[in-house]
Design a protein around this motif. Structure first.
Motif, mmCIF file in Angstrom:
data_model
loop_
_atom_site.group_PDB
_atom_site.id
_atom_site.type_symbol
_atom_site.label_atom_id
_atom_site.label_comp_id
_atom_site.label_asym_id
_atom_site.label_seq_id
_atom_site.Cartn_x
_atom_site.Cartn_y
_atom_site.Cartn_z
ATOM 1 N N MET A 201 -7.166 3.007 0.645
ATOM 2 C CA MET A 201 -6.668 2.465 1.886
ATOM 3 C C MET A 201 -5.345 3.067 2.416
ATOM 4 S SD MET A 201 -7.384 -1.608 0.888
ATOM 5 C CE MET A 201 -6.100 -1.961 -0.200
ATOM 6 N N GLY A 202 -4.830 3.860 1.666
ATOM 7 C CA GLY A 202 -3.467 4.289 2.267
ATOM 8 C C GLY A 202 -2.585 3.066 2.298
ATOM 9 N N GLY A 203 -1.404 3.291 2.960
ATOM 10 C CA GLY A 203 -0.325 2.362 3.234
ATOM 11 C C GLY A 203 -0.523 1.608 4.312
ATOM 12 N N ILE A 204 -1.827 1.156 4.524
ATOM 13 C CA ILE A 204 -2.026 0.335 5.824
ATOM 14 C C ILE A 204 -2.028 -1.082 5.602
ATOM 15 C CG2 ILE A 204 -3.772 -0.150 7.746
ATOM 16 C CD1 ILE A 204 -2.430 2.909 7.502
ATOM 17 N N PRO A 205 -0.804 -1.968 5.876
ATOM 18 C CA PRO A 205 -0.609 -3.335 5.623
ATOM 19 C C PRO A 205 -1.824 -4.159 5.797
ATOM 20 C CG PRO A 205 1.249 -2.441 6.698
ATOM 21 C CD PRO A 205 0.302 -1.136 6.864
ATOM 22 N N TYR A 206 -2.465 -3.896 6.957
ATOM 23 C CA TYR A 206 -3.829 -4.738 7.631
ATOM 24 C C TYR A 206 -4.613 -4.730 6.472
ATOM 25 C CZ TYR A 206 -7.719 -6.317 9.994
ATOM 26 O OH TYR A 206 -8.923 -7.052 10.604
ATOM 27 N N TYR A 207 -5.099 -3.643 5.922
ATOM 28 C CA TYR A 207 -6.104 -3.452 4.667
ATOM 29 C C TYR A 207 -5.791 -4.220 3.536
ATOM 30 C CZ TYR A 207 -7.815 0.624 7.599
ATOM 31 O OH TYR A 207 -8.377 1.402 8.835
ATOM 32 N N TRP A 208 -4.544 -4.133 3.400
ATOM 33 C CA TRP A 208 -3.798 -4.552 2.018
ATOM 34 C C TRP A 208 -3.991 -6.110 1.946
ATOM 35 C CZ3 TRP A 208 -1.481 -2.778 -2.708
ATOM 36 C CH2 TRP A 208 -1.537 -1.099 -2.653
ATOM 37 N N SER A 209 -4.108 -6.632 3.271
ATOM 38 C CA SER A 209 -3.847 -8.159 3.403
ATOM 39 C C SER A 209 -4.971 -8.766 3.049
ATOM 40 C CB SER A 209 -3.420 -8.557 5.068
ATOM 41 O OG SER A 209 -4.646 -8.222 5.570
ATOM 42 N N PHE A 210 -6.166 -8.032 2.961
ATOM 43 C CA PHE A 210 -7.522 -8.717 2.452
ATOM 44 C C PHE A 210 -7.891 -8.677 0.897
ATOM 45 C CE2 PHE A 210 -8.634 -7.163 6.849
ATOM 46 C CZ PHE A 210 -8.777 -8.204 7.433
ATOM 47 N N LEU A 211 -6.573 -8.224 0.188
ATOM 48 C CA LEU A 211 -7.058 -7.974 -1.330
ATOM 49 C C LEU A 211 -6.631 -9.589 -1.818
ATOM 50 C CD1 LEU A 211 -4.818 -4.800 -2.258
ATOM 51 C CD2 LEU A 211 -7.363 -5.226 -2.134
ATOM 52 N N ASP A 212 -7.790 -9.821 -2.455
ATOM 53 C CA ASP A 212 -7.903 -11.219 -3.453
ATOM 54 C C ASP A 212 -7.177 -11.076 -4.679
ATOM 55 O OD1 ASP A 212 -8.644 -13.461 -4.298
ATOM 56 O OD2 ASP A 212 -10.597 -13.698 -3.542
ATOM 57 N N ARG A 213 -6.105 -11.651 -4.899
ATOM 58 C CA ARG A 213 -5.610 -11.704 -6.134
ATOM 59 C C ARG A 213 -6.471 -12.276 -7.086
ATOM 60 N NH1 ARG A 213 -1.863 -15.932 -7.348
ATOM 61 N NH2 ARG A 213 -2.026 -17.798 -5.978
ATOM 62 N N GLN A 214 -7.341 -12.931 -7.000
ATOM 63 C CA GLN A 214 -8.060 -13.624 -7.894
ATOM 64 C C GLN A 214 -9.342 -12.549 -8.416
ATOM 65 O OE1 GLN A 214 -9.674 -17.288 -6.237
ATOM 66 N NE2 GLN A 214 -8.118 -18.314 -7.397
ATOM 67 N N LYS A 215 -9.344 -11.373 -7.720
ATOM 68 C CA LYS A 215 -10.482 -10.389 -8.145
ATOM 69 C C LYS A 215 -9.848 -9.181 -8.730
ATOM 70 C CE LYS A 215 -13.628 -12.057 -4.462
ATOM 71 N NZ LYS A 215 -14.274 -12.098 -3.298
#
Length: 471
Positions: A201-215
């Motif tokens: 994803m690169g360092g794009i905060p918007y993309y990182w915001s979708f990461l689910d910590r339960q997965k």
């Protein structure tokens, strides 16, 4: 909560505290966090805030402007006749404000500059004829179309020439900033997993915001990019359409560049199918402005033979995997783990991570204060010699060239006799082809370092993943 961006924040606060009116541009690629940065810095409080509308004509843009004036406190604003009228209405609104510094935030301004709209002359008139003559205006202009911001505002040769008082480029996060983000949102990721997420994803905060910590990371990538209902499933088309009015030629250029990891010259791009119709230079320049490609000149080559290289991690991942998922497999990434295809991608993607962390590499080598040039290097095969390629070359002004070998292994890298011979051959070819009289040092950039054996002493320096995570 803003993560990082300390220098950028200091710069925009200085503009706010200036005793004179200031014209600030905030730019960077789509989803990098420009709007969030401005809003968080000013606590979401502006004298006037407006955002241009995508793919909307002048009439629609003016109707949106009218709505923003109403939201800012203007009672029953009329529909502006044109942009001169629209900015006159903004003046009337600002004059009623009792705030010591009037902060005007206009987001996605490139979308407002529609064909034959007269937007730029109206903006010039507003700034040159009114705002710059006061001491209480902070105009902040933002946009993802980086090329528009640079060409129409920063490098303008007309009425806005030299009027921008501060330029703030919002860059993607570094690995260190991604780690801070992961800890802030309790994603529970190791540094290797953060690096792999960066490779996707690169360092794009918007993309990182979708990461689910339960997965797991693999499950997250499947859900986001390979599931038709995923938040990033259609991101590729949306990304380029938001930046370029006619994105087809831009997509063609990066598609061709994606075929060669070391990059291609302009002539090679034309040979591969790009039209040489006078627009290629503009396309490459704008892709470079937006951070999708980089331009470099290798040692021993003339300036006209500059190489263009695709460096955007998300675009590389899309080409390598998402666009190739012809079976529409929703679990494509999870099922690809530990496959040869996965490991081949890791090597290429980790190289791009290294390109994005030039400062950390120089710091690890102890040469932060030395002028350097970063590039890949390649030479074609000859009758008696095979071609040679180097992942990363650091050309230093202190008489040394660092030839970097990049490895994203799970265990310390083991160099064998064949590897040592290959590396020595590349040193000889680089020296022969470039006629350099500089010393050539071998540097290993390895996620897990190097295992010592009878061949490991060939490397003068070792850089690890830990070094890349330094601020």
């Amino acid at each position: 909560m803003i993560i990082g961006r300390n220098k950028e924040k200091e710069k925009i606060i200085r503009a706010y505290q200036s005793e004179y009116s200031q014209f600030v541009t905030v730019y960077g690629r789509r989803r990098v966090g420009k709007t969030f940065f401005v809003r968080e810095t000013f606590g979401y409080k502006f004298t006037f805030e407006h955002a241009g509308l995508a793919h909307t004509d002048m009439k629609g843009q003016l109707a949106a402007w009218k709505s923003s004036l109403h939201d800012a406190g203007m009672a029953k604003p009329k529909l502006p006749k044109n942009w001169l009228d629209a900015f006159d209405m903004l003046k009337d609104l600002v004059k009623t404000s009792e705030e010591k510094k009037k902060v005007i935030f206009i987001d996605e301004m490139p979308w407002m500059d529609t064909l034959h709209s007269g937007f730029i002359p109206a903006l010039e008139h507003f700034w040159n004829g009114w705002a710059s003559g006061r001491k209480d205006i902070l105009l902040i202009v933002c946009g993802s179309a980086t090329s528009w911001i640079i060409n129409k505002l920063i490098k303008d040769h007309g009425g806005l020439r030299g009027r921008v008082t501060a330029k703030i480029l919002i860059q993607p996060f570094t690995l260190a900033e991604c780690e801070r983000y992961a800890k802030a949102f309790k994603l529970g990721m190791s540094r290797r997993q953060i690096a792999e997420a960066y490779m996707v994803m690169g360092g794009i905060p918007y993309y990182w915001s979708f990461l689910d910590r339960q997965k797991s990371l693999a499950q997250n990538i499947d859900d986001l990019m390979f599931n038709p209902n995923g938040e990033l499933y259609n991101e590729f088309d949306a990304l380029y359409a938001s930046l370029f009015k006619n994105p087809e030629a831009y997509i063609q250029a990066i598609t061709i560049l994606g075929k060669k990891k070391a990059g291609m010259t302009r002539e090679e791009l034309i040979e591969e199918g790009m039209d040489d119709n006078g627009k290629l230079t503009k396309i490459l320049t704008e892709l470079e402005y937006c951070g999708f490609i980089r331009k470099y000149n290798s040692i021993g080559f003339k300036k006209k033979n500059a190489v263009f290289q695709l460096i955007d991690p998300y675009t590389l991942f899309y080409f390598r995997f998402v666009s190739e998922n012809v079976r529409a497999d929703k679990h494509f990434w999870s099922e690809s783990q530990n496959s040869p295809m996965y490991y081949n991608w890791c090597g290429l993607a980790f190289e791009r991570v290294c390109f994005a962390h030039e400062e950390q590499i120089l710091q690890a080598l102890g040469i932060s204060g030395i002028s350097t040039a970063f590039y890949s290097w390649r030479t074609p095969s000859k009758t008696s010699q095979s071609g040679a390629q180097v992942d990363l070359v650091i050309d230093r002004t202190d008489g040394i060239i660092d030839l970097c070998e990049i490895k994203f292994t799970k265990e310390p890298y083991i160099v064998n006799g064949d590897d040592e011979t290959d590396l020595e051959t590349r040193i000889a070819r680089l020296s022969e082809e470039t006629h350099t009289d500089k010393a050539i040092h071998l540097v290993l950039i390895s996620a897990k370092g190097l295992k010592k054996n009878e061949h490991s002493s060939i490397f003068q320096n070792i850089i690890t993943l830990e070094d890349l995570f330094k601020p």
